[in-house]
Write a protein that holds these residues in place. Structure first.
Motif, PDB file in Angstrom:
ATOM      1  N   ALA A   1      -8.139   5.689 -10.289  1.00 25.50           N
ATOM      2  CA  ALA A   1      -6.765   6.152 -10.087  1.00 25.50           C
ATOM      3  C   ALA A   1      -5.908   6.010 -11.328  1.00 25.50           C
ATOM      4  O   ALA A   1      -4.737   6.371 -11.313  1.00 25.50           O
ATOM      5  CB  ALA A   1      -6.127   5.379  -8.927  1.00 25.50           C
ATOM      6  N   GLY A   2      -6.467   5.476 -12.399  1.00 30.94           N
ATOM      7  CA  GLY A   2      -5.705   5.330 -13.634  1.00 30.94           C
ATOM      8  C   GLY A   2      -5.376   3.877 -13.925  1.00 30.94           C
ATOM      9  O   GLY A   2      -5.128   3.086 -13.015  1.00 30.94           O
ATOM     10  N   LEU A   3      -5.385   3.522 -15.185  1.00 30.90           N
ATOM     11  CA  LEU A   3      -5.121   2.145 -15.603  1.00 30.90           C
ATOM     12  C   LEU A   3      -3.755   1.677 -15.099  1.00 30.90           C
ATOM     13  O   LEU A   3      -2.739   2.309 -15.358  1.00 30.90           O
ATOM     14  CB  LEU A   3      -5.168   2.057 -17.131  1.00 30.90           C
ATOM     15  N   GLY A   4      -3.746   0.564 -14.350  1.00 33.95           N
ATOM     16  CA  GLY A   4      -2.509   0.011 -13.824  1.00 33.95           C
ATOM     17  C   GLY A   4      -2.100   0.551 -12.475  1.00 33.95           C
ATOM     18  O   GLY A   4      -1.104   0.102 -11.903  1.00 33.95           O
ATOM     19  N   SER A   5      -2.860   1.506 -11.936  1.00 36.33           N
ATOM     20  CA  SER A   5      -2.447   2.139 -10.679  1.00 36.33           C
ATOM     21  C   SER A   5      -2.783   1.321  -9.454  1.00 36.33           C
ATOM     22  O   SER A   5      -2.100   1.413  -8.435  1.00 36.33           O
ATOM     23  CB  SER A   5      -3.098   3.524 -10.549  1.00 36.33           C
ATOM     24  N   ALA A   6      -3.870   0.546  -9.504  1.00 37.05           N
ATOM     25  CA  ALA A   6      -4.347  -0.137  -8.302  1.00 37.05           C
ATOM     26  C   ALA A   6      -4.641  -1.595  -8.598  1.00 37.05           C
ATOM     27  O   ALA A   6      -5.099  -1.941  -9.685  1.00 37.05           O
ATOM     28  CB  ALA A   6      -5.596   0.552  -7.766  1.00 37.05           C
TER      29      ALA A   6
ATOM     30  N   ASN B   1       1.585   1.585 -14.841  1.00 36.61           N
ATOM     31  CA  ASN B   1       0.719   2.307 -15.775  1.00 36.61           C
ATOM     32  C   ASN B   1       1.141   2.041 -17.217  1.00 36.61           C
ATOM     33  O   ASN B   1       0.289   1.865 -18.104  1.00 36.61           O
ATOM     34  CB  ASN B   1       0.764   3.809 -15.497  1.00 36.61           C
ATOM     35  N   ILE B   2       2.432   1.973 -17.454  1.00 41.94           N
ATOM     36  CA  ILE B   2       2.931   1.733 -18.809  1.00 41.94           C
ATOM     37  C   ILE B   2       2.634   0.311 -19.258  1.00 41.94           C
ATOM     38  O   ILE B   2       2.099   0.084 -20.351  1.00 41.94           O
ATOM     39  CB  ILE B   2       4.451   2.013 -18.875  1.00 41.94           C
ATOM     40  N   THR B   3       2.956  -0.665 -18.402  1.00 41.12           N
ATOM     41  CA  THR B   3       2.781  -2.060 -18.808  1.00 41.12           C
ATOM     42  C   THR B   3       1.306  -2.400 -19.018  1.00 41.12           C
ATOM     43  O   THR B   3       0.948  -3.073 -19.994  1.00 41.12           O
ATOM     44  CB  THR B   3       3.388  -3.003 -17.754  1.00 41.12           C
TER      45      THR B   3
ATOM     46  N   LEU C   1       0.858  -1.187   0.000  1.00 40.19           N
ATOM     47  CA  LEU C   1       0.000   0.000   0.000  1.00 40.19           C
ATOM     48  C   LEU C   1       0.891   1.233   0.000  1.00 40.19           C
ATOM     49  O   LEU C   1       1.715   1.418   0.893  1.00 40.19           O
ATOM     50  CB  LEU C   1      -0.898  -0.019   1.241  1.00 40.19           C
ATOM     51  N   SER C   2       0.720   2.069  -1.002  1.00 37.46           N
ATOM     52  CA  SER C   2       1.576   3.247  -1.129  1.00 37.46           C
ATOM     53  C   SER C   2       0.800   4.391  -1.758  1.00 37.46           C
ATOM     54  O   SER C   2      -0.216   4.169  -2.435  1.00 37.46           O
ATOM     55  CB  SER C   2       2.813   2.920  -1.977  1.00 37.46           C
ATOM     56  N   PRO C   3       1.249   5.621  -1.560  1.00 33.10           N
ATOM     57  CA  PRO C   3       0.560   6.764  -2.174  1.00 33.10           C
ATOM     58  C   PRO C   3       0.589   6.669  -3.699  1.00 33.10           C
ATOM     59  O   PRO C   3       1.555   6.195  -4.298  1.00 33.10           O
ATOM     60  CB  PRO C   3       1.378   7.968  -1.682  1.00 33.10           C
ATOM     61  N   LEU C   4      -0.489   7.119  -4.320  1.00 37.94           N
ATOM     62  CA  LEU C   4      -0.610   7.045  -5.780  1.00 37.94           C
ATOM     63  C   LEU C   4       0.446   7.917  -6.445  1.00 37.94           C
ATOM     64  O   LEU C   4       0.675   9.058  -6.064  1.00 37.94           O
ATOM     65  CB  LEU C   4      -2.010   7.511  -6.192  1.00 37.94           C
ATOM     66  N   ARG C   5       1.066   7.343  -7.461  1.00 34.45           N
ATOM     67  CA  ARG C   5       2.013   8.071  -8.305  1.00 34.45           C
ATOM     68  C   ARG C   5       2.143   7.326  -9.626  1.00 34.45           C
ATOM     69  O   ARG C   5       1.765   6.165  -9.744  1.00 34.45           O
ATOM     70  CB  ARG C   5       3.380   8.167  -7.632  1.00 34.45           C
ATOM     71  N   SER C   6       2.672   8.008 -10.631  1.00 31.54           N
ATOM     72  CA  SER C   6       2.927   7.345 -11.915  1.00 31.54           C
ATOM     73  C   SER C   6       4.016   6.306 -11.734  1.00 31.54           C
ATOM     74  O   SER C   6       5.005   6.528 -11.039  1.00 31.54           O
ATOM     75  CB  SER C   6       3.361   8.375 -12.964  1.00 31.54           C
ATOM     76  N   SER C   7       3.831   5.143 -12.366  1.00 31.91           N
ATOM     77  CA  SER C   7       4.809   4.067 -12.215  1.00 31.91           C
ATOM     78  C   SER C   7       4.852   3.232 -13.483  1.00 31.91           C
ATOM     79  O   SER C   7       4.074   3.448 -14.429  1.00 31.91           O
ATOM     80  CB  SER C   7       4.449   3.178 -11.018  1.00 31.91           C
TER      81      SER C   7
END
Length: 481
Positions: free
Chosen positions: A365-370, A135-137, A126-132
């Motif tokens: 939260a965006g595709l791949g974020s959660a 999201n790309i994969t 569990l971590s704060p949302l950020r681009s990672s």
């Protein structure tokens, strides 16, 4: 970027497919989906992300389709109001959320996501949302699924293609069972290293687990549950083909063997999926009694429906100790699952996913974020309410698709359509129970593209033209004699 041995083999096979008859491209595409833990390429620059064999082979499959038919039939899969159109809208919307949402809600939402430590070993935290890199994969996987849908639609709307789809499904089921047998043999003989060539992905490989004294079959997948999810799809497809009397001996053998594999995988998700697939096949078979002259074995299924309760009652009365053993096994696998460490962990994932959905005001939260442990919560936490609505429309267009009247006499085409729908339903049933990410695997998109193509008007139009041509030519032949 590091190439694995299986990756080189994939490239060689792909190059060979470019020069082979086109039906081989579909066969290898379907069969490649059995390699669920085989990474062709590992990408340390993206946190050790793995590109699986099916995703690499998709490039060659697409090139072969474009070489044969051009881009027109592929783009025709995405005409407005069709299932492909809604999948395209969902995919493009998902990619947009992968870019924008993590930046819009950065740090304001906590999500369950894959983190990587030293040595590229992954864990979920569990971590704060950020681009990672996730999201790309996931965006790339989503675009790959969309392309796979289009390529399959372009190929399978051709006359004669349904029989190739049936053959590809049967070969894939055979290969999957062969890997399952190899998994058991290598486990008990201490030679598990022999399967390392197809276990190259940077995943946590839980291939040596036991439950209730039984080896949990994982085959060529990273864990037993992933093997069970995939095998359930092939069981549904092969059982559907058997019900439609297509290659009865082979489809019956593969369906029974796949069912045995599901049982020995000891996956709770598989058993819940069977609770959906069996009624679906049974009801569908009964309905065919009122639709055509050769119904899908309804007498057998009706008898089975009556006999099974009698057999269970007899076993309960004659072998009470066996019943106690089976109950303990089911209790460990199903009833006590929620109280297990895995159950509590997945419940935490779902709670975090729901919180992400609420805290992003329903936008996701965006595709791949959660991550979550149910595909419904995956959609809500990743692409929000709008994404869920679009996905539901896509599923509805697939399930409600019907064969044109002019093509209903083509028995194998109709059977292939029914098998694809059965596999599609099986994939949905397991993902709704335990799906963790947006990507549902290329087999899901192959089946969806198959349904779209097999209900395409062009197939019936071509068949009708051929019938008219034959009918017009017959009098001349007779007159000439």
């Amino acid at each position: 970027m590091s190439f694995e041995l299986i990756g080189f083999v994939t490239v060689l096979v792909g190059l060979g497919v470019l020069m082979a008859p086109i039906h081989w491209a579909l066969t290898f595409m379907v069969v490649s989906t059995t390699l669920g833990s085989a990474a062709a390429i590992n990408l340390p620059a993206l946190g050790g992300a793995s590109i699986l064999v099916p995703n690499v082979f998709l490039l060659f499959f697409g090139v072969r389709i474009l070489m044969a038919y051009g881009e027109g039939p592929v783009l025709a899969a995405f005409v407005p109001a069709g299932s492909g159109f809604w999948l395209m809208v969902l995919t493009l919307f998902g990619v947009l959320t992968a870019v924008l949402s993590p930046r819009l809600f950065q740090g304001a939402v906590d999500v369950m996501t894959v983190e990587r430590s030293v040595g590229a070993r992954s864990f979920i935290a569990l971590s704060p949302l950020r681009s990672s890199s996730n999201n790309i994969t996931q965006a790339v996987y989503a675009l790959g699924g969309l392309a796979c849908f289009g390529f399959c639609h372009a190929y399978l709307r051709r006359p004669g293609a349904p029989s190739h789809l049936v053959s590809a499904i049967l070969i894939a089921a055979t290969v999957n069972l062969a890997f399952a047998a190899a998994d058991i043999v290598t486990y008990f003989s201490g030679t598990e290293y022999l399967l390392s060539v197809v276990r190259t992905a940077n995943y946590a490989l839980l291939t040596a687990a036991e439950k209730g004294g039984l080896k949990r079959i994982s085959g060529s997948f990273p864990e037993a549950s992933a093997f069970a999810d995939y095998t359930l799809v092939l069981f549904a497809a092969t059982a559907s083909l058997w019900l439609d009397r297509i290659r009865s001996r082979l489809t019956a053998a593969l369906a029974l063997a796949s069912l045995a594999g599901l049982v020995f995988s000891t996956s709770a998700t598989a058993l819940l999926g069977l609770a959906v697939v069996f009624p679906f096949l049974w009801i569908r078979s009964i309905i065919t009694v009122f639709q055509r002259k050769n119904p899908g074995r309804p007498v057998f299924l009706a008898a089975l429906f009556l006999i099974v309760p009698l057999v269970l009652l007899t076993v309960v009365n004659l072998f009470p100790e066996m019943v106690s053993t089976v109950y303990d096994f089911l209790d460990e696998m199903l009833l006590s699952k929620v109280d297990s460490q895995s159950g509590r962990e997945r419940a935490m994932w779902n709670a975090a996913a729901y919180e992400a959905f609420v805290n992003t005001f329903g936008m996701g939260a965006g595709l791949g974020s959660a991550r979550a442990s149910s595909y419904l919560l995956v959609l809500l936490s990743n692409v929000g309410v709008l994404g869920l609505v679009i996905f539901c429309i896509f599923v509805a267009t697939i399930l409600c698709a019907r064969v044109p009247l002019a093509a209903q006499r083509r028995v194998e085409g109709l059977a292939a359509l029914r098998a694809a729908k059965a596999g599609f339903v099986a994939a949905l049933s397991t993902s709704l129970v335990s799906g963790t990410v947006y990507d549902l695997g290329l087999l899901f998109y192959i089946l969806a593209g198959s349904v779209s193509a097999l209900t395409c008007l062009q197939i019936s139009d071509v068949a009708a033209r051929r019938t008219r041509l034959v009918g017009a030519a017959s009098p001349r032949r007779i007159g000439g004699s």
